[in-house]
Enzyme design. Structure first.
Site, PDB file in Angstrom:
ATOM      1  CB  VAL A  12      -0.940   0.008   1.222  1.00  0.00           C
ATOM      2  CG1 VAL A  12      -1.722   1.322   1.288  1.00  0.00           C
ATOM      3  CG2 VAL A  12      -1.893  -1.178   1.172  1.00  0.00           C
ATOM      4  CG  ASP A  30       9.114  -0.289   6.169  1.00  0.00           C
ATOM      5  OD1 ASP A  30       8.058  -0.465   5.531  1.00  0.00           O
ATOM      6  OD2 ASP A  30       9.552  -1.115   6.997  1.00  0.00           O
ATOM      7  NE  ARG A  35       9.441  -2.535   0.877  1.00  0.00           N
ATOM      8  CZ  ARG A  35       9.078  -2.794  -0.359  1.00  0.00           C
ATOM      9  NH1 ARG A  35       9.869  -3.520  -1.142  1.00  0.00           N
ATOM     10  NH2 ARG A  35       7.925  -2.371  -0.841  1.00  0.00           N
ATOM     11  CB  THR A  81      -5.001  -3.486  10.240  1.00  0.00           C
ATOM     12  OG1 THR A  81      -5.438  -3.406   8.871  1.00  0.00           O
ATOM     13  CG2 THR A  81      -4.597  -2.096  10.701  1.00  0.00           C
ATOM     14  CB  THR A 116      -8.459  -2.307   6.336  1.00  0.00           C
ATOM     15  OG1 THR A 116      -8.154  -2.069   4.965  1.00  0.00           O
ATOM     16  CG2 THR A 116      -9.919  -2.719   6.471  1.00  0.00           C
ATOM     17  CB  CYS A 256      -7.800  -7.264   1.591  1.00  0.00           C
ATOM     18  SG  CYS A 256      -6.504  -6.005   1.459  1.00  0.00           S
ATOM     19  NE  ARG A 327       0.516  -8.851   2.606  1.00  0.00           N
ATOM     20  CZ  ARG A 327       0.033  -7.627   2.418  1.00  0.00           C
ATOM     21  NH1 ARG A 327       0.045  -6.756   3.404  1.00  0.00           N
ATOM     22  NH2 ARG A 327      -0.454  -7.270   1.244  1.00  0.00           N
TER      23      ARG A 327
END
Length: 416
Positions: A12, A30, A35, A81, A116, A256, A327
């Site tokens: 995202v 981050d 990364r 989240t 979210t 998601c 994920r």
């Protein structure tokens, strides 16, 4: 001049930071130092952005040092989240990010959340953390906004700039500021919600709606399997009606669709309402991996194939096709259930990163297809699987189970 800090550089945050970095001064932050170093070298492990696309963001810098955020006046938080093992929302990443940002928050700054959450989370959970960490007062010294992310990992067509953006703010004036900020990069326009809660709710029901629809066709698959008819053929026939919704059965994973409904149901239950439809859909979808694996074992038994020590190949371990994201992959459920019968499972996935699979699931990938198997399960429809040499991996009696309805029907023993 406005300076934006994007907190969290995953699927995202990175595309968002790059789009803003074409227009405004942006620091992408981050806590993962490796990364950040990769991105500084122009390499995105998620494969969402190429080196050329990263270089297009001339005003974007990357950092893992909190001090580099001190002169920002917009903070956009895009941390994960997830839910825990009990399907309870895990807000720790969000709380830690809020606490960290509070340490550099100044008067007049705006903190925008994209992660979210359930309706009310921003103002009930995040704002008190910001106030405590900063010593500032909400809607007097600093302000908040919420603009839910709508990215689709691996999708090169629907990107940040051409997906309509829902925006909101903690006061009417801030709502307008947040809306204007996103209009600088979202070419197809924005939708300014009346409140942060409305914007939060709009996001969480998007994926809950998809989850319930997929659960419906998964339940159809459970029924049609018992009747002895092919679910995909039924859906193809029903799909000739103009208003039939084109959902297909399958594994529902990812960060998601397989997670967000639990945020909504958690909030509902805290208010004394027990959701029926949403949780029923979740139960169906969460049990599909075991259902598929048991079907494969039954087919092997009917074909007089061994079960214990049987060699089984699972094609794909990511949560969706042509994407390295592992994920909450439900292909793992298929693997675990097959292993519980004593089978020896190999996993082949040209998109997944072996080190990540080992770290997340304790499993190793094979790097090539060199032997024949008693059963092959296509779990993810990566484009590479369309050109597999089946002669190298199957005999005449090998069971081939196609979860996605992706393979030529003549190759397949059964499909979901």
């Amino acid at each position: 001049m406005d300076k934006i800090a994007v907190i969290g550089l995953g699927y995202v945050g990175l595309p968002l930071a790059v789009e803003f970095g074409k227009e405004l001064n942006v620091v992408g932050f981050d806590i993962n130092k490796s990364r950040v170093e990769q991105l500084k070298r122009g390499f995105d492990l998620t494969k969402e952005l190429s080196t050329d696309e990263l270089l297009e963001a001339k005003k974007l810098t990357f950092s893992d040092h909190l001090g580099d955020l001190e002169d920002a006046n917009y903070f956009i938080i895009t941390v994960p989240t997830p839910v825990d093992d009990s399907k309870i929302p895990d807000l720790q990443p969000l709380i830690k990010a809020s606490d960290m940002i509070g340490k550099v928050l100044k008067k007049g700054d705006i903190v925008i959340y994209e992660s979210t959450v359930y309706p009310g989370c921003t103002e009930e959970i995040c704002v008190p953390v910001l106030e405590k960490s900063s010593g500032l007062t909400f809607n007097q010294d600093f302000f908040c906004g919420y603009s839910p992310e709508r990215v689709n990992p691996g999708d090169k067509l629907h990107r940040v700039a051409n997906i309509k953006k829902v925006t909101s703010g903690s006061t009417p004036e801030i709502a307008e500021k947040v809306d204007q900020l996103y209009k600088t990069i979202v070419k197809v326009g924005t939708h300014k919600a009346s409140s942060i809660k409305v914007a939060e709710a709009s996001k969480v029901i998007e994926n809950s709606q998809r989850d319930v629809n997929i659960a419906f066709v998964n339940e159809l698959a459970l029924i049609f399997q018992r009747i002895g008819i092919d679910t995909h053929e039924v859906l193809e026939a029903a799909g000739t009606k103009w208003n039939f919704l084109p959902f297909k059965p399958g594994l529902v994973g990812g960060h998601c669709i397989g997670v967000d409904p639990y945020y909504l149901t958690h909030k509902a239950e805290s208010l004394g309402y027990h959701p029926e439809v949403i949780l029923a859909g979740r139960r169906i979808n969460d049990n599909m991996g075991a259902f598929i694996a048991n079907n494969v074992i039954k087919l092997m038994a009917r074909h007089n194939l061994p079960i214990n020590k049987a060699k089984v190949l699972v094609l794909g371990i990511t949560f969706k096709e042509n994407c390295p994201d592992i994920r909450n992959s439900k292909a793992i459920d298929v693997v675990r259930e097959l292993q519980s019968f004593g089978t020896e499972v190999d996993i082949y996935d040209p998109h997944a990163v072996n080190e990540e699979v080992q770290h997340e699931y304790g499993l190793s990938l094979i790097d090539s297809l060199k032997k024949k198997y008693h059963a092959v399960v296509l779990a993810v429809s990566h484009k590479e699987f369309a050109s597999i040499s089946w002669q190298a991996i199957k005999d005449n009696d090998t069971v081939v189970y196609d979860i996605k309805g992706f393979l030529d029907r003549s190759l397949v023993t059964a499909r979901l």
